[in-house]
Structure formats: C-alpha cells, structure tokens
Design a protein around this motif. Sequence first.
Motif, PDB file in Angstrom:
ATOM      1  N   ILE A 234      -7.718   1.292   6.615  1.00 27.17           N
ATOM      2  CA  ILE A 234      -7.129   2.548   6.152  1.00 27.17           C
ATOM      3  C   ILE A 234      -8.086   3.721   6.348  1.00 27.17           C
ATOM      4  O   ILE A 234      -7.709   4.772   6.882  1.00 27.17           O
ATOM      5  CB  ILE A 234      -6.729   2.447   4.663  1.00 27.17           C
ATOM      6  CG1 ILE A 234      -5.604   1.430   4.479  1.00 27.17           C
ATOM      7  CG2 ILE A 234      -6.282   3.807   4.119  1.00 27.17           C
ATOM      8  CD1 ILE A 234      -5.315   1.092   3.032  1.00 27.17           C
ATOM      9  N   VAL A 235      -9.329   3.546   5.911  1.00 28.17           N
ATOM     10  CA  VAL A 235     -10.260   4.692   5.887  1.00 28.17           C
ATOM     11  C   VAL A 235     -11.514   4.494   6.732  1.00 28.17           C
ATOM     12  O   VAL A 235     -12.287   5.429   6.906  1.00 28.17           O
ATOM     13  CB  VAL A 235     -10.670   5.038   4.437  1.00 28.17           C
ATOM     14  CG1 VAL A 235      -9.476   5.517   3.644  1.00 28.17           C
ATOM     15  CG2 VAL A 235     -11.315   3.843   3.752  1.00 28.17           C
TER      16      VAL A 235
ATOM     17  N   ILE B 193      -9.723   6.147  -3.282  1.00 33.56           N
ATOM     18  CA  ILE B 193      -9.828   7.600  -3.245  1.00 33.56           C
ATOM     19  C   ILE B 193     -10.964   8.031  -2.334  1.00 33.56           C
ATOM     20  O   ILE B 193     -12.111   7.617  -2.524  1.00 33.56           O
ATOM     21  CB  ILE B 193     -10.061   8.174  -4.664  1.00 33.56           C
ATOM     22  CG1 ILE B 193      -8.946   7.714  -5.609  1.00 33.56           C
ATOM     23  CG2 ILE B 193     -10.155   9.685  -4.638  1.00 33.56           C
ATOM     24  CD1 ILE B 193      -9.421   6.844  -6.726  1.00 33.56           C
ATOM     25  N   GLU B 194     -10.646   8.871  -1.369  1.00 30.81           N
ATOM     26  CA  GLU B 194     -11.656   9.461  -0.487  1.00 30.81           C
ATOM     27  C   GLU B 194     -12.034  10.834  -1.012  1.00 30.81           C
ATOM     28  O   GLU B 194     -11.170  11.708  -1.164  1.00 30.81           O
ATOM     29  CB  GLU B 194     -11.114   9.606   0.929  1.00 30.81           C
ATOM     30  CG  GLU B 194     -11.242   8.401   1.801  1.00 30.81           C
ATOM     31  CD  GLU B 194     -10.984   8.746   3.253  1.00 30.81           C
ATOM     32  OE1 GLU B 194     -11.939   8.749   4.044  1.00 30.81           O
ATOM     33  OE2 GLU B 194      -9.820   9.021   3.577  1.00 30.81           O
ATOM     34  N   ILE B 195     -13.317  11.030  -1.290  1.00 29.30           N
ATOM     35  CA  ILE B 195     -13.817  12.341  -1.700  1.00 29.30           C
ATOM     36  C   ILE B 195     -15.052  12.642  -0.864  1.00 29.30           C
ATOM     37  O   ILE B 195     -16.069  11.961  -1.005  1.00 29.30           O
ATOM     38  CB  ILE B 195     -14.141  12.391  -3.197  1.00 29.30           C
ATOM     39  CG1 ILE B 195     -12.871  12.151  -4.026  1.00 29.30           C
ATOM     40  CG2 ILE B 195     -14.770  13.724  -3.578  1.00 29.30           C
ATOM     41  CD1 ILE B 195     -13.093  12.099  -5.508  1.00 29.30           C
ATOM     42  N   ALA B 196     -14.926  13.637   0.010  1.00 28.78           N
ATOM     43  CA  ALA B 196     -15.997  13.965   0.951  1.00 28.78           C
ATOM     44  C   ALA B 196     -16.331  12.714   1.764  1.00 28.78           C
ATOM     45  O   ALA B 196     -15.447  12.096   2.340  1.00 28.78           O
ATOM     46  CB  ALA B 196     -17.205  14.530   0.210  1.00 28.78           C
ATOM     47  N   ASP B 197     -17.599  12.301   1.754  1.00 31.35           N
ATOM     48  CA  ASP B 197     -17.984  11.106   2.517  1.00 31.35           C
ATOM     49  C   ASP B 197     -18.029   9.865   1.637  1.00 31.35           C
ATOM     50  O   ASP B 197     -18.509   8.814   2.064  1.00 31.35           O
ATOM     51  CB  ASP B 197     -19.337  11.323   3.184  1.00 31.35           C
ATOM     52  CG  ASP B 197     -20.449  11.550   2.167  1.00 31.35           C
ATOM     53  OD1 ASP B 197     -20.131  11.966   1.023  1.00 31.35           O
ATOM     54  OD2 ASP B 197     -21.622  11.324   2.502  1.00 31.35           O
ATOM     55  N   LYS B 198     -17.533   9.974   0.415  1.00 32.74           N
ATOM     56  CA  LYS B 198     -17.565   8.867  -0.527  1.00 32.74           C
ATOM     57  C   LYS B 198     -16.188   8.224  -0.659  1.00 32.74           C
ATOM     58  O   LYS B 198     -15.153   8.871  -0.485  1.00 32.74           O
ATOM     59  CB  LYS B 198     -18.037   9.335  -1.904  1.00 32.74           C
ATOM     60  CG  LYS B 198     -19.394  10.040  -1.898  1.00 32.74           C
ATOM     61  CD  LYS B 198     -20.502   9.130  -1.424  1.00 32.74           C
ATOM     62  CE  LYS B 198     -21.852   9.847  -1.475  1.00 32.74           C
ATOM     63  NZ  LYS B 198     -22.942   9.015  -0.910  1.00 32.74           N
ATOM     64  N   LEU B 199     -16.206   6.940  -1.009  1.00 34.12           N
ATOM     65  CA  LEU B 199     -14.970   6.203  -1.228  1.00 34.12           C
ATOM     66  C   LEU B 199     -15.043   5.537  -2.596  1.00 34.12           C
ATOM     67  O   LEU B 199     -15.972   4.786  -2.884  1.00 34.12           O
ATOM     68  CB  LEU B 199     -14.786   5.144  -0.132  1.00 34.12           C
ATOM     69  CG  LEU B 199     -13.452   4.400  -0.126  1.00 34.12           C
ATOM     70  CD1 LEU B 199     -12.294   5.360   0.127  1.00 34.12           C
ATOM     71  CD2 LEU B 199     -13.460   3.309   0.948  1.00 34.12           C
TER      72      LEU B 199
ATOM     73  N   MET C  26       0.849  -1.189   0.000  1.00 31.07           N
ATOM     74  CA  MET C  26       0.000   0.000   0.000  1.00 31.07           C
ATOM     75  C   MET C  26       0.887   1.243   0.000  1.00 31.07           C
ATOM     76  O   MET C  26       1.847   1.325   0.746  1.00 31.07           O
ATOM     77  CB  MET C  26      -0.914  -0.014   1.239  1.00 31.07           C
ATOM     78  CG  MET C  26      -1.919   1.137   1.284  1.00 31.07           C
ATOM     79  SD  MET C  26      -1.283   2.655   2.032  1.00 31.07           S
ATOM     80  CE  MET C  26      -1.270   2.211   3.759  1.00 31.07           C
ATOM     81  N   GLN C  27       0.552   2.200  -0.883  1.00 29.25           N
ATOM     82  CA  GLN C  27       1.253   3.475  -0.919  1.00 29.25           C
ATOM     83  C   GLN C  27       0.251   4.611  -0.720  1.00 29.25           C
ATOM     84  O   GLN C  27      -0.765   4.672  -1.407  1.00 29.25           O
ATOM     85  CB  GLN C  27       1.964   3.673  -2.258  1.00 29.25           C
ATOM     86  CG  GLN C  27       3.136   2.735  -2.491  1.00 29.25           C
ATOM     87  CD  GLN C  27       3.752   2.976  -3.857  1.00 29.25           C
ATOM     88  OE1 GLN C  27       3.419   2.312  -4.826  1.00 29.25           O
ATOM     89  NE2 GLN C  27       4.646   3.936  -3.935  1.00 29.25           N
ATOM     90  N   ASN C  28       0.554   5.500   0.191  1.00 33.17           N
ATOM     91  CA  ASN C  28      -0.261   6.701   0.405  1.00 33.17           C
ATOM     92  C   ASN C  28       0.331   7.793  -0.478  1.00 33.17           C
ATOM     93  O   ASN C  28       1.324   8.414  -0.143  1.00 33.17           O
ATOM     94  CB  ASN C  28      -0.204   7.082   1.880  1.00 33.17           C
ATOM     95  CG  ASN C  28      -1.125   8.223   2.247  1.00 33.17           C
ATOM     96  OD1 ASN C  28      -1.058   8.740   3.340  1.00 33.17           O
ATOM     97  ND2 ASN C  28      -2.000   8.632   1.337  1.00 33.17           N
ATOM     98  N   VAL C  29      -0.275   8.017  -1.648  1.00 36.18           N
ATOM     99  CA  VAL C  29       0.321   8.930  -2.626  1.00 36.18           C
ATOM    100  C   VAL C  29      -0.145  10.371  -2.478  1.00 36.18           C
ATOM    101  O   VAL C  29       0.436  11.280  -3.070  1.00 36.18           O
ATOM    102  CB  VAL C  29       0.087   8.433  -4.071  1.00 36.18           C
ATOM    103  CG1 VAL C  29       0.881   7.162  -4.324  1.00 36.18           C
ATOM    104  CG2 VAL C  29      -1.392   8.187  -4.342  1.00 36.18           C
ATOM    105  N   SER C  30      -1.212  10.593  -1.711  1.00 35.46           N
ATOM    106  CA  SER C  30      -1.624  11.947  -1.346  1.00 35.46           C
ATOM    107  C   SER C  30      -2.499  11.842  -0.102  1.00 35.46           C
ATOM    108  O   SER C  30      -2.727  10.743   0.402  1.00 35.46           O
ATOM    109  CB  SER C  30      -2.384  12.634  -2.491  1.00 35.46           C
ATOM    110  OG  SER C  30      -3.726  12.220  -2.527  1.00 35.46           O
ATOM    111  N   SER C  31      -3.009  12.964   0.376  1.00 37.06           N
ATOM    112  CA  SER C  31      -3.768  12.951   1.623  1.00 37.06           C
ATOM    113  C   SER C  31      -5.034  12.106   1.541  1.00 37.06           C
ATOM    114  O   SER C  31      -5.521  11.609   2.557  1.00 37.06           O
ATOM    115  CB  SER C  31      -4.138  14.383   2.027  1.00 37.06           C
ATOM    116  OG  SER C  31      -4.940  14.990   1.020  1.00 37.06           O
ATOM    117  N   ASN C  32      -5.570  11.924   0.335  1.00 35.62           N
ATOM    118  CA  ASN C  32      -6.827  11.183   0.204  1.00 35.62           C
ATOM    119  C   ASN C  32      -6.777  10.074  -0.840  1.00 35.62           C
ATOM    120  O   ASN C  32      -7.799   9.532  -1.230  1.00 35.62           O
ATOM    121  CB  ASN C  32      -7.975  12.138  -0.148  1.00 35.62           C
ATOM    122  CG  ASN C  32      -7.820  12.735  -1.537  1.00 35.62           C
ATOM    123  OD1 ASN C  32      -6.708  13.044  -1.966  1.00 35.62           O
ATOM    124  ND2 ASN C  32      -8.926  12.902  -2.243  1.00 35.62           N
ATOM    125  N   VAL C  33      -5.567   9.726  -1.307  1.00 36.10           N
ATOM    126  CA  VAL C  33      -5.428   8.723  -2.369  1.00 36.10           C
ATOM    127  C   VAL C  33      -4.372   7.684  -1.976  1.00 36.10           C
ATOM    128  O   VAL C  33      -3.263   8.028  -1.565  1.00 36.10           O
ATOM    129  CB  VAL C  33      -5.033   9.365  -3.712  1.00 36.10           C
ATOM    130  CG1 VAL C  33      -4.934   8.299  -4.806  1.00 36.10           C
ATOM    131  CG2 VAL C  33      -6.038  10.441  -4.121  1.00 36.10           C
TER     132      VAL C  33
END
Length: 238
Positions: free
Chosen positions: A51-52, A23-29, A1-8
């Motif tokens: 993770i999320v 990808i986390e966007i608002a309350d959606k995954l 697993m790589q965390n490539v940005s704050s939400n990806v």
Amino acid sequence: MQNVSSNVYVLTGKDYGTNIGLIEIADKLILIDPMPGETHFYQLDKTINEIVGKRPSYILNTHNHSDHTGGNAYFKSNGAQVLETSPIADSVQAIGVNSHSSKDTLYYLKGSNILFVGDVYDTSWHPTFYSGGTKGFNEAIETILNIADAQTIIVPGHGPIANKAALVTFRDNTNAWIERISYLHYQGLSTEMIMKDEQALTILEMFSANNKSPVLPEKAISRFIDRTISVVESEHKH
C-alpha cells in the motif's frame, strides 16, 4: 482494506476482525492496533508495504487487550516504536477514557477528521462497558461526540466504520439495555428468565450493524446479561 482518506487506511484483521489503522504522516507511518491474528503478521506486513511502500515507524494501541496489541512485538522487531501516546501531537490527538478498559485511548486525526475509538464502540458485537460502568461508558461516548461532527469517520474496535449518528444510537441502545436488565434483575428474574424477555431481546438485536439475527449465540447473551448485572450491582452498592 478501506482507503478512508488520502493518507489513512483501515485494514480488518482475519482472525479477530480487529480494525487496524494505517496512517501516513510526512515520512512516518503509524499503525494503530496491529493484530490481524497470530498467523497473519507477515501478510499484514506485506500488505502494508504494497500500500505505502514502507514499514511502520510507530505503533499506537487503543487499549492493552491482546486482540489489539498482539502484533506489537512483530512490528517492534522490525523497527517500529511502541508509544503510549501519539508521536505527532499536531496531527494525532490522544484522549484517555475509561469504559471498555481502564486505559482506553481514542486517537483523533485532525486533518482527516477520523477518530479511532477501539472497543469503547464495537459495531460487530454487544457493548463491553465493564471497566467504566454506566458512568464511564457515557463519559467516553460524550467525549467522542464532543470531538466529532456529522462528517467524522468513526472507526470502532471491530466491525463496520460508523459516524456520529450511529454512535448516538449505540449509546441510547446501551443505556436502554442497562436500564432494562437492571429492572428485570431487581424484579427477581434469573438470567435464564431475562434471556426470554422480548424487550431485552429487541434491544439486543439493535447492536447488529449487519442486521444479523440472532445477533449473538445463547452463551454470549447469557454472559452479557451476567456481566451487565455485575455492573449494575456494583453501581447500586455505591
């Protein structure tokens, strides 16, 4: 697993080496290409929750081959919705191309400057441009290059994460390969003879992101040459 940005995050499947986007966007995954291998769906689900702390809302696929879509049914049965295009247009841009398959889709995450390109680009294997041929391949790569800048994180279908400079090298090596195989084929060389051509083998070695040598087993090299010749012959007829 790589965390490539704050939400990806990018998770790599165990059996196929498929790069799976999370990808986390608002309350959606959103999940991209959820295929860790037939026996690893529960583990992937568990890892995502660790993770999320939530289950996927949407599934996107870069193309419809089973090593990218194999997890769709599992996550759909757990409440995810499989979509043909991106569900949040302002955050995830979907771009259609024809290179590896007739319906390749690139997904660009604007806020994070991350681009998922599926098997249009593979850093663990040789290029597979059999649907779109030379023209489709080059148009697909040009589309990616027009979107990307020097800082864009490019996630291939399989293999290590790359960038724009690496993709340019991949494009140039692919075109050099096609040109060399075409030349040798029309000189009358058989596949077995082409497999011994030093220039072709040198180009082939350049597709190994991990500097693995030999980059491919003999059967794979033979198949790659044959399929390249099929593309070349088809284009020659037209």
